[in-house]
Design a protein around this motif. Sequence first.
Motif, PDB file in Angstrom:
ATOM      1  N   PHE A  49       0.830  -1.206   0.000  1.00  0.00           N
ATOM      2  CA  PHE A  49       0.000   0.000   0.000  1.00  0.00           C
ATOM      3  C   PHE A  49       0.866   1.258   0.000  1.00  0.00           C
ATOM      4  O   PHE A  49       0.615   2.197  -0.758  1.00  0.00           O
ATOM      5  CB  PHE A  49      -0.941  -0.012   1.222  1.00  0.00           C
ATOM      6  CG  PHE A  49      -1.673   1.276   1.415  1.00  0.00           C
ATOM      7  CD1 PHE A  49      -2.733   1.616   0.594  1.00  0.00           C
ATOM      8  CD2 PHE A  49      -1.314   2.153   2.429  1.00  0.00           C
ATOM      9  CE1 PHE A  49      -3.410   2.811   0.764  1.00  0.00           C
ATOM     10  CE2 PHE A  49      -1.983   3.340   2.611  1.00  0.00           C
ATOM     11  CZ  PHE A  49      -3.041   3.670   1.778  1.00  0.00           C
ATOM     12  N   PHE A  50       1.906   1.287   0.840  1.00  0.00           N
ATOM     13  CA  PHE A  50       2.784   2.451   0.894  1.00  0.00           C
ATOM     14  C   PHE A  50       3.538   2.647  -0.423  1.00  0.00           C
ATOM     15  O   PHE A  50       3.768   3.790  -0.841  1.00  0.00           O
ATOM     16  CB  PHE A  50       3.754   2.356   2.057  1.00  0.00           C
ATOM     17  CG  PHE A  50       3.130   2.641   3.385  1.00  0.00           C
ATOM     18  CD1 PHE A  50       2.124   3.578   3.529  1.00  0.00           C
ATOM     19  CD2 PHE A  50       3.542   1.953   4.516  1.00  0.00           C
ATOM     20  CE1 PHE A  50       1.542   3.830   4.754  1.00  0.00           C
ATOM     21  CE2 PHE A  50       2.966   2.206   5.750  1.00  0.00           C
ATOM     22  CZ  PHE A  50       1.964   3.151   5.868  1.00  0.00           C
ATOM     23  N   LEU A  51       3.927   1.554  -1.069  1.00  0.00           N
ATOM     24  CA  LEU A  51       4.569   1.675  -2.381  1.00  0.00           C
ATOM     25  C   LEU A  51       3.615   2.285  -3.398  1.00  0.00           C
ATOM     26  O   LEU A  51       4.022   3.109  -4.224  1.00  0.00           O
ATOM     27  CB  LEU A  51       5.053   0.304  -2.866  1.00  0.00           C
ATOM     28  CG  LEU A  51       6.330  -0.206  -2.227  1.00  0.00           C
ATOM     29  CD1 LEU A  51       6.617  -1.630  -2.678  1.00  0.00           C
ATOM     30  CD2 LEU A  51       7.500   0.699  -2.579  1.00  0.00           C
ATOM     31  N   CYS A  63      -4.405   7.487   2.933  1.00  0.00           N
ATOM     32  CA  CYS A  63      -3.291   7.072   3.783  1.00  0.00           C
ATOM     33  C   CYS A  63      -3.450   7.628   5.199  1.00  0.00           C
ATOM     34  O   CYS A  63      -3.215   6.935   6.188  1.00  0.00           O
ATOM     35  CB  CYS A  63      -1.988   7.550   3.160  1.00  0.00           C
ATOM     36  SG  CYS A  63      -0.516   6.922   3.951  1.00  0.00           S
ATOM     37  N   TYR A  64      -3.859   8.885   5.286  1.00  0.00           N
ATOM     38  CA  TYR A  64      -4.068   9.515   6.586  1.00  0.00           C
ATOM     39  C   TYR A  64      -5.194   8.819   7.349  1.00  0.00           C
ATOM     40  O   TYR A  64      -5.064   8.523   8.544  1.00  0.00           O
ATOM     41  CB  TYR A  64      -4.396  10.993   6.390  1.00  0.00           C
ATOM     42  CG  TYR A  64      -4.776  11.711   7.640  1.00  0.00           C
ATOM     43  CD1 TYR A  64      -3.820  12.053   8.581  1.00  0.00           C
ATOM     44  CD2 TYR A  64      -6.108  12.048   7.900  1.00  0.00           C
ATOM     45  CE1 TYR A  64      -4.168  12.722   9.741  1.00  0.00           C
ATOM     46  CE2 TYR A  64      -6.461  12.707   9.043  1.00  0.00           C
ATOM     47  CZ  TYR A  64      -5.492  13.044   9.963  1.00  0.00           C
ATOM     48  OH  TYR A  64      -5.836  13.690  11.102  1.00  0.00           O
ATOM     49  N   ALA A 126      -7.223  -4.692  11.085  1.00  0.00           N
ATOM     50  CA  ALA A 126      -6.124  -3.983  10.422  1.00  0.00           C
ATOM     51  C   ALA A 126      -5.960  -4.471   8.986  1.00  0.00           C
ATOM     52  O   ALA A 126      -5.775  -3.659   8.066  1.00  0.00           O
ATOM     53  CB  ALA A 126      -4.831  -4.177  11.207  1.00  0.00           C
ATOM     54  N   THR A 127      -6.034  -5.767   8.777  1.00  0.00           N
ATOM     55  CA  THR A 127      -5.873  -6.322   7.431  1.00  0.00           C
ATOM     56  C   THR A 127      -7.012  -5.881   6.523  1.00  0.00           C
ATOM     57  O   THR A 127      -6.783  -5.487   5.370  1.00  0.00           O
ATOM     58  CB  THR A 127      -5.796  -7.860   7.490  1.00  0.00           C
ATOM     59  OG1 THR A 127      -4.745  -8.227   8.376  1.00  0.00           O
ATOM     60  CG2 THR A 127      -5.537  -8.451   6.130  1.00  0.00           C
ATOM     61  N   PHE A 134      -6.144  -0.020   0.086  1.00  0.00           N
ATOM     62  CA  PHE A 134      -5.414  -0.322  -1.148  1.00  0.00           C
ATOM     63  C   PHE A 134      -6.337  -0.225  -2.357  1.00  0.00           C
ATOM     64  O   PHE A 134      -5.952   0.315  -3.397  1.00  0.00           O
ATOM     65  CB  PHE A 134      -4.781  -1.713  -1.049  1.00  0.00           C
ATOM     66  CG  PHE A 134      -3.926  -2.057  -2.228  1.00  0.00           C
ATOM     67  CD1 PHE A 134      -2.673  -1.479  -2.375  1.00  0.00           C
ATOM     68  CD2 PHE A 134      -4.362  -2.952  -3.186  1.00  0.00           C
ATOM     69  CE1 PHE A 134      -1.873  -1.795  -3.467  1.00  0.00           C
ATOM     70  CE2 PHE A 134      -3.575  -3.275  -4.270  1.00  0.00           C
ATOM     71  CZ  PHE A 134      -2.328  -2.697  -4.418  1.00  0.00           C
ATOM     72  N   PHE A 135      -7.549  -0.747  -2.244  1.00  0.00           N
ATOM     73  CA  PHE A 135      -8.481  -0.657  -3.360  1.00  0.00           C
ATOM     74  C   PHE A 135      -8.965   0.773  -3.580  1.00  0.00           C
ATOM     75  O   PHE A 135      -9.210   1.177  -4.705  1.00  0.00           O
ATOM     76  CB  PHE A 135      -9.666  -1.604  -3.168  1.00  0.00           C
ATOM     77  CG  PHE A 135      -9.321  -3.029  -3.462  1.00  0.00           C
ATOM     78  CD1 PHE A 135      -8.864  -3.408  -4.719  1.00  0.00           C
ATOM     79  CD2 PHE A 135      -9.437  -3.999  -2.495  1.00  0.00           C
ATOM     80  CE1 PHE A 135      -8.526  -4.722  -4.996  1.00  0.00           C
ATOM     81  CE2 PHE A 135      -9.107  -5.315  -2.756  1.00  0.00           C
ATOM     82  CZ  PHE A 135      -8.651  -5.678  -4.013  1.00  0.00           C
ATOM     83  N   CYS A 136      -9.065   1.541  -2.517  1.00  0.00           N
ATOM     84  CA  CYS A 136      -9.501   2.939  -2.658  1.00  0.00           C
ATOM     85  C   CYS A 136      -8.463   3.781  -3.397  1.00  0.00           C
ATOM     86  O   CYS A 136      -8.814   4.757  -4.052  1.00  0.00           O
ATOM     87  CB  CYS A 136      -9.780   3.553  -1.287  1.00  0.00           C
ATOM     88  SG  CYS A 136     -11.299   3.002  -0.539  1.00  0.00           S
ATOM     89  N   CYS A 137      -7.189   3.404  -3.288  1.00  0.00           N
ATOM     90  CA  CYS A 137      -6.164   4.226  -3.935  1.00  0.00           C
ATOM     91  C   CYS A 137      -6.034   3.934  -5.429  1.00  0.00           C
ATOM     92  O   CYS A 137      -5.128   4.458  -6.074  1.00  0.00           O
ATOM     93  CB  CYS A 137      -4.824   4.090  -3.218  1.00  0.00           C
ATOM     94  SG  CYS A 137      -3.997   2.529  -3.464  1.00  0.00           S
TER      95      CYS A 137
END
Length: 160
Positions: A49-51, A63-64, A126-127, A134-137
């Motif tokens: 996700f961060f990548l 992310c926030y 958390a998962t 991840f899907f939202c981004c």
Amino acid sequence: MDSAEPDTPFAAVSAQTSKLGRIYQSYLDKVTPYKAYRWLSTGALLVLFFLRIFTAQGWYIVCYTLGIYLLNLFLAFLQPKFDPSLTQDESLEDGSTSEPTLPTKQDDEFRPFIRRLPEFKFWHSATRAIVIAFFCCWWEVFNVPVFWPVLGMFLYNEVL
């Protein structure tokens, strides 16, 4: 004269949903004993996700939001389910002035530390949050233009 109820589209969707729910629950039951692998996979998802956020240079609000939610989960994981200071405060409100003491007898009840949020529920929540983020981004509708240092300062103030 036994008449079966006609199959409706809602009944078919409900049957498929319950079947998928059972499959999902059986998967969760199978991975429960593998704590290290569960957390490693969650960490890998978080790195992925961060990548995505780093390479896309956007979706900072997603992310926030994920960071605030994970922080909230972590704090709930660290807090006890039954806080002794709250019971002490309640006894002061009732008017009793007896202060809590350490156990002095052999038969005093031992109360172990019980977390407010168990480890498995912490991992599961958390998962799920990381997968949803991840899907939202990947959709532009969630790429709200924000000045990311401001979000960083807000997160810093939340932690303090």
